[in-house]
Design an enzyme around this catalytic site. Structure first.
Site, PDB file in Angstrom:
ATOM      1  N   TYR A 144       0.729  -1.214  -0.519  1.00 26.84           N
ATOM      2  CA  TYR A 144       0.430  -0.129   0.429  1.00 26.84           C
ATOM      3  C   TYR A 144       0.624   1.847  -0.368  1.00 26.84           C
ATOM      4  O   TYR A 144       0.336   2.218  -0.143  1.00 26.84           O
ATOM      5  CB  TYR A 144      -1.428   0.029   1.221  1.00 26.84           C
ATOM      6  CG  TYR A 144      -2.063  -0.935   0.948  1.00 26.84           C
ATOM      7  CD1 TYR A 144      -2.199  -1.716   0.106  1.00 26.84           C
ATOM      8  CD2 TYR A 144      -2.973  -1.061   2.140  1.00 26.84           C
ATOM      9  CE1 TYR A 144      -3.095  -2.946   0.070  1.00 26.84           C
ATOM     10  CE2 TYR A 144      -3.988  -2.163   2.698  1.00 26.84           C
ATOM     11  CZ  TYR A 144      -4.001  -2.731   1.010  1.00 26.84           C
ATOM     12  OH  TYR A 144      -5.215  -4.088   0.830  1.00 26.84           O
ATOM     13  N   LYS A 194       3.017 -15.270   1.240  1.00 22.26           N
ATOM     14  CA  LYS A 194       3.232 -15.750  -0.135  1.00 22.26           C
ATOM     15  C   LYS A 194       4.506 -16.151  -0.634  1.00 22.26           C
ATOM     16  O   LYS A 194       4.376 -15.635  -1.431  1.00 22.26           O
ATOM     17  CB  LYS A 194       2.347 -15.296  -1.018  1.00 22.26           C
ATOM     18  CG  LYS A 194       1.788 -16.096  -2.219  1.00 22.26           C
ATOM     19  CD  LYS A 194       0.570 -16.643  -2.318  1.00 22.26           C
ATOM     20  CE  LYS A 194      -0.005 -17.039  -3.458  1.00 22.26           C
ATOM     21  NZ  LYS A 194      -0.315 -18.019  -3.669  1.00 22.26           N
ATOM     22  N   ASP A 226      -3.510 -18.235   0.739  1.00 17.83           N
ATOM     23  CA  ASP A 226      -4.592 -18.299   0.079  1.00 17.83           C
ATOM     24  C   ASP A 226      -5.525 -19.300   0.691  1.00 17.83           C
ATOM     25  O   ASP A 226      -6.505 -19.523   1.207  1.00 17.83           O
ATOM     26  CB  ASP A 226      -4.493 -18.763  -1.705  1.00 17.83           C
ATOM     27  CG  ASP A 226      -3.369 -19.791  -2.012  1.00 17.83           C
ATOM     28  OD1 ASP A 226      -2.140 -19.474  -0.251  1.00 17.83           O
ATOM     29  OD2 ASP A 226      -2.602 -20.446  -2.349  1.00 17.83           O
ATOM     30  N   ASP A 250      -5.208  -6.944   5.987  1.00 22.62           N
ATOM     31  CA  ASP A 250      -6.844  -5.938   5.153  1.00 22.62           C
ATOM     32  C   ASP A 250      -7.798  -6.826   4.962  1.00 22.62           C
ATOM     33  O   ASP A 250      -9.009  -6.522   5.919  1.00 22.62           O
ATOM     34  CB  ASP A 250      -6.736  -4.906   4.524  1.00 22.62           C
ATOM     35  CG  ASP A 250      -7.625  -3.907   3.595  1.00 22.62           C
ATOM     36  OD1 ASP A 250      -8.372  -4.033   4.637  1.00 22.62           O
ATOM     37  OD2 ASP A 250      -7.600  -2.964   3.284  1.00 22.62           O
ATOM     38  N   ASP A 254     -10.802  -8.552   7.777  1.00 22.66           N
ATOM     39  CA  ASP A 254     -12.546  -8.793   7.217  1.00 22.66           C
ATOM     40  C   ASP A 254     -13.301  -9.677   7.224  1.00 22.66           C
ATOM     41  O   ASP A 254     -14.349  -9.646   7.719  1.00 22.66           O
ATOM     42  CB  ASP A 254     -12.574  -7.630   6.563  1.00 22.66           C
ATOM     43  CG  ASP A 254     -12.939  -6.139   5.638  1.00 22.66           C
ATOM     44  OD1 ASP A 254     -12.448  -6.110   7.732  1.00 22.66           O
ATOM     45  OD2 ASP A 254     -13.229  -5.506   5.292  1.00 22.66           O
TER      46      ASP A 254
END
Ligand code: NAD
Length: 361
Positions: A144, A194, A226, A250, A254
């Site tokens: 980000y 990852k 994943d 993030d 959620d």
């Protein structure tokens, strides 16, 4: 011991739910024979009316002179978002505070109380077991904020790009937060990466595994993002602390929160280096129900419990609040947002009072 708290109730339901959290903290003062000093400050639309600014210098000064920030929520009705009063209110207030205080670690618990299992989107045989997860998300680095980012070229060859980058220092400090948090909980850290594809994540895993050596009492499990997204829905009970970079955190925080089915009940913390932190409910200012004394105060009350745990090192008091909330729910008390159809719901004040009653018990 006197702890200074900057209290920023903000807009909408913020002041109503904040009142209940302060009453809970008052009770904790009595129980533990200690003192909190509350300094009230304006933020969001409430600050705009007085200063034409969502995060005035006077508020920042109060925060600077405090040991922690207890934040309500900011924002107005979605339909009015482009008005002068509300435009950019969340970014100006929250990102402004994050930046001013170097809040680099975001802690978001996602707890499914067995008493509220009916609200979860999970299959009943999974939700009935409940779960209690803490997502620790790196908040100021990663893709980000990585540079360079932008666009180049034109036509079919035009590209857009971002950069995912983490320094050893950044990974080390967020990993430490996760391992320390696990020590105060169930002593297990899943580090989400990852590393099978991204160089940044190979490095992430390397650094986390260096930090891990200082925490032999905490179980460490690396997991690809994943797989983690899938495991959250299949067997969320396996997780205690999930350590994530900015983007993965993030998304997964959620997902975990949504699985609880009661977003309005979840607290969060954003921590700086040292013990300073900002504590706030996961939900927004809920303008649709503001001023009606029907908002659920639990997220705000649990945010104050997180403040006790992470800024004031008062784990026992924090757990006392968490237990009082759980008992209140187990006894069947509900505000409207978590009430099964046809059942009677409590007002904000009544819910606060029940939790305080259970604190004293
Ligand atoms: P919201 O979270 O405020 O509300 C979504 C729904 O959840 C509404 O129906 C609301 O009534 C309900 N809800 C939320 N908290 C509740 C509680 N404690 N008790 C009972 N019900 C509750 O999200 P929104 O409607 O998308 O946004 C409203 C405003 O809040 C917007 O201005 C938005 O920008 C702002 N917002 C602020 C924050 C923050 O301050 N951190 C976060 C999200 C949204």
């Amino acid at each position: 011991m006197k702890k200074k708290i900057a209290v920023l109730p903000g807009d909408g339901i913020g002041p109503e739910v904040m009142n209940q959290a302060l009453k809970v903290l008052d009770k904790i003062q009595d129980i533990y024979d200690m003192e909190f000093e509350y300094k009230l400050a304006l933020v969001g639309g409430a600050a705009w009316d007085e200063y034409q600014c969502h995060l005035p210098e006077s508020t920042l000064n109060i925060c600077r002179a405090s040991d922690a920030i207890l934040f309500g929520s900011v924002g107005g009705p979605v339909a009015e978002q482009n008005s002068e009063r509300w435009r950019g209110v969340e970014v100006n207030s929250l990102l402004g505070l994050r930046k001013a205080f170097g809040l680099y670690a975001n802690l978001r618990p996602a707890k499914l109380y067995p008493a509220l299992a009916f609200a979860s989107s999970l299959r009943q045989d999974i939700s009935r077991k409940g779960f209690d997860i803490l997502v620790v998300r790196e908040l100021t680095g990663g893709i980000y904020f990585g540079q360079p980012k932008g666009r180049r070229g034109s036509g079919d060859d035009e590209q857009a790009f971002d950069t995912m980058a983490y320094s050893r220092r950044e990974v080390r400090r967020i990993a430490k937060v996760a391992f320390e948090a696990a020590r105060k909980r169930n002593k297990k850290v899943h580090s989400i990466d990852k590393a099978n594809v991204l160089t940044t994540m190979v490095f992430w895993r390397e650094v986390v595994e260096e930090v891990m050596k200082d925490y032999p009492d905490v179980e460490y499990i690396p997991m690809y993002v994943d797989n983690a997204a899938m495991q959250l829905t299949r067997n969320p009970g396996q997780f205690d602390v999930m350590l994530c970079g900015n983007m993965f955190g993030d998304i997964l925080s959620d997902e975990a929160a949504a699985l609880t089915g009661s977003l309005g009940m979840l607290p969060s913390a954003s921590l700086a280096e040292g013990s300073f932190g900002m504590y706030e409910p996961g939900g927004g200012s809920a303008p649709d129900i503001a001023g009606q004394n029907i908002a659920n105060p639990i997220a705000q009350i649990l945010s104050s419990a997180m403040m006790l745990k992470y800024s004031f090192d008062m784990t026992e008091a924090a757990e006392k609040i968490e237990a009082a909330v759980e008992k209140t729910l187990n006894d069947g008390y509900r505000t409207g947002d978590i009430c099964e159809e046809g059942k009677k719901s409590l007002t904000t004040e009544e819910m606060g009072a029940k939790i305080i009653e259970n604190l004293s018990a």
